[in-house]
Design a protein around this motif. Sequence first.
Motif, PDB file in Angstrom:
ATOM      1  N   ASN A 132      47.921 -10.806  29.402  1.00  0.00           N
ATOM      2  CA  ASN A 132      46.751 -10.384  30.174  1.00  0.00           C
ATOM      3  C   ASN A 132      45.562 -10.019  29.290  1.00  0.00           C
ATOM      4  OD1 ASN A 132      45.438 -10.092  32.577  1.00  0.00           O
ATOM      5  ND2 ASN A 132      45.935  -7.918  32.779  1.00  0.00           N
ATOM      6  N   GLY A 133      45.469 -10.691  28.170  1.00  0.00           N
ATOM      7  CA  GLY A 133      44.281 -10.632  27.321  1.00  0.00           C
ATOM      8  C   GLY A 133      43.743  -9.249  27.014  1.00  0.00           C
ATOM      9  N   PHE A 134      42.419  -9.164  27.045  1.00  0.00           N
ATOM     10  CA  PHE A 134      41.702  -7.973  26.622  1.00  0.00           C
ATOM     11  C   PHE A 134      42.121  -6.744  27.424  1.00  0.00           C
ATOM     12  CE2 PHE A 134      37.896  -5.344  26.143  1.00  0.00           C
ATOM     13  CZ  PHE A 134      37.784  -5.396  24.772  1.00  0.00           C
ATOM     14  N   LEU A 135      42.390  -6.939  28.715  1.00  0.00           N
ATOM     15  CA  LEU A 135      42.680  -5.792  29.589  1.00  0.00           C
ATOM     16  C   LEU A 135      44.058  -5.212  29.341  1.00  0.00           C
ATOM     17  CD1 LEU A 135      41.253  -7.215  32.898  1.00  0.00           C
ATOM     18  CD2 LEU A 135      40.337  -5.337  31.538  1.00  0.00           C
ATOM     19  N   GLY A 136      45.012  -6.050  29.050  1.00  0.00           N
ATOM     20  CA  GLY A 136      46.375  -5.566  28.895  1.00  0.00           C
ATOM     21  C   GLY A 136      46.957  -5.154  30.239  1.00  0.00           C
TER      22      GLY A 136
END
Lengths: 337, 338
Positions: B142-146
């Motif tokens: 989930n990339g940047f957001l985590g």
Amino acid sequence: MRTWVGKNPITVIAILVLVAILSLLIFTVWPDWLVDLIGRKKTFVNTLLNGLTLAGLYFLVASGFTLVFGLMRNVNLAHGSMFLLGGYIGYEVAERTGNWFMGAGAAFIALAIIGALLQVLVFRRMQGDDLRQTLVTIGISIVAADLMLAAWTGTTYQFDPPEWLFGATKLPIISAIRSNGTAVMISYPTYRLTVLFVAVVVGIALWLFLNRTRAGMMIRAGVNDREMLSATGVNVNLVFALVFAVGAGLAGFAGVIGGTALSIAPGEDVRYLLASLVVVIVGGMGSVTGAALGALIIGLAEQFGLAYFPTYGVVLTFVIMIGVLAFRPQGLLGERQ
Amino acid sequence: MTSLQNIDVRWWILFVLLIAFPFVATDFFVLQVGAYSMILGIISLSLMWLAGYGGMISLAQITFAGIAGYTLPILGFNTQDVMGLGWPWWLTIPLALLFSTLAAAFVGAIAVRTEGIYTLMITLAVAVTVFFFTRQNYTLFNGFLGYAGIEPPTFFGIYLRDPTAFYYLVLTCAILLFAAVSYCSSSTYGLGLQAVRDNPRRMRALGFDVTMHRIFAFAISGFIAGIGGILLVWFNGRISPSVIGVDIVIDILVIAVIGGLRAPIGPFIGAVLFVLLDNFAIDLIDRERFNTVIGIAFLLIVFFSPDGILGLWEKYKPKPRKSKSESVEPVSNPEPAE
């Protein structure tokens, strides 16, 4: 060179075949089936050029890193900070004087002085204690990153390249042929080509310096056997300071080049530190030729990864590093310790 | 060290103090200082184990912790609508620890092919690569957001995010791991590892498998870091790439070095100091310049006391007693280069 060719016929043939395929890909007009297979030729050539430019930049950063390591066994983890600081100093000077070259020169000189001071004042005190030296460079990079953030804030800076570098150059490469028969040429930003050119010039200069001058001879001797060099009456500390100055200066210079071709901002120090690490691990620690080869491989891998399988681009770099370590732990051109 | 009677009375005092801490302290101190510093201490302990007994400085410990931390929301539950397979905790927790252990063993297998400073560089490269990868990959990480909304399981109706309950959970883990590392260091394997650290060539000649000793040390460190990682996501309730970023990599190293790499208590001392500084530096200096302060402290320690606070203690402690742990005293000067 002759003997090397004679000894490694398979390698030579492989290289020749690779060069032939590459030039075919670059200079011919692509047939439709190839376009269907791997996309448009323009993407391919642009990616290739981007990769080469990036490789040039990586080489500029990593050559200093590998030089310092080769001679002093000092893993300078503050190398990324030097890159960033060089970029900032260069930016300030270029802004004040309005001259890009002044900025680049100032960055080189300022960082060379800082590097020499670091070697004389800090690293000489813990000669031979690799781990402590490395920990000190980590400490320096923490403080440096924070102070630079305080001084230049979190904004992204980008240099204005000299005017004659603006615009794009038409390359003698045909990307496609229109239905009316005229050929579409590929053009590429001039200053990016200049980055590549500068990297090649620096590489050649470095090679000449190491192989054709007296100081270079001392450095090479020091890489091979530090104790023996000092036993022959050479002032090793002076050589060390010189190498550190050149290495740090190159990092600072690369900061200006990198800030022109791309941009500089907090966090870039880590990016370029990682790039230098991977480049020298792949190429072989302490070898400038290795740094060039490593930079070429990593730069191309990164750009092709970005263009053809975006989310896994980083992993490609990593896989290359693992692969090299698995088969040649000392790096492609490194010598076994 | 085999029976409880052999434990120094000072440890018992410390133990009682730690147990009593939540009764006298505010929730802030129990959770943000007590629990948090012990979590950081656990992750740094995994580094101390590798560096102090194995002679290998790894900068990928927070990465192993992060792998365990990411496993929970990916296989278990999260509120992000990405992944979250909904597996029960008794499956996700062992798997998380398994993954962090395997990851560490894998990194170890690569890193030990080379020696000394190379290990540090390779683990740093691994840490940074994983950081960039988790930030770019949206399908799995989930990339940047985590991930957010990660809850610890509920045992016997005890809600583990309650400060006191969580504090005792972390305390239990910390004490068990501390005891395990102490025990392990004087076990046959631990002594072998220290011998490998001091003179790999001689150990090889004696017929020991140097490589396997080192890889196994990495695996153990991955397990320890994995426990720290699980506690860390429960503490934060979320995980994102910034948790395993380069600054955190450095923080863990700073904690371990400031505390001292010679004994398992070092990382915990370092962690308490670090957390206290982190929370209260705001009163002494500009909050923005925290990194400068911690960086300078780190430099001073490296310059003047390579063994950290523990080293200072060793240097200036009341003299007449003779250290009884001489047999496992890590050697400050490993074999000469090459």
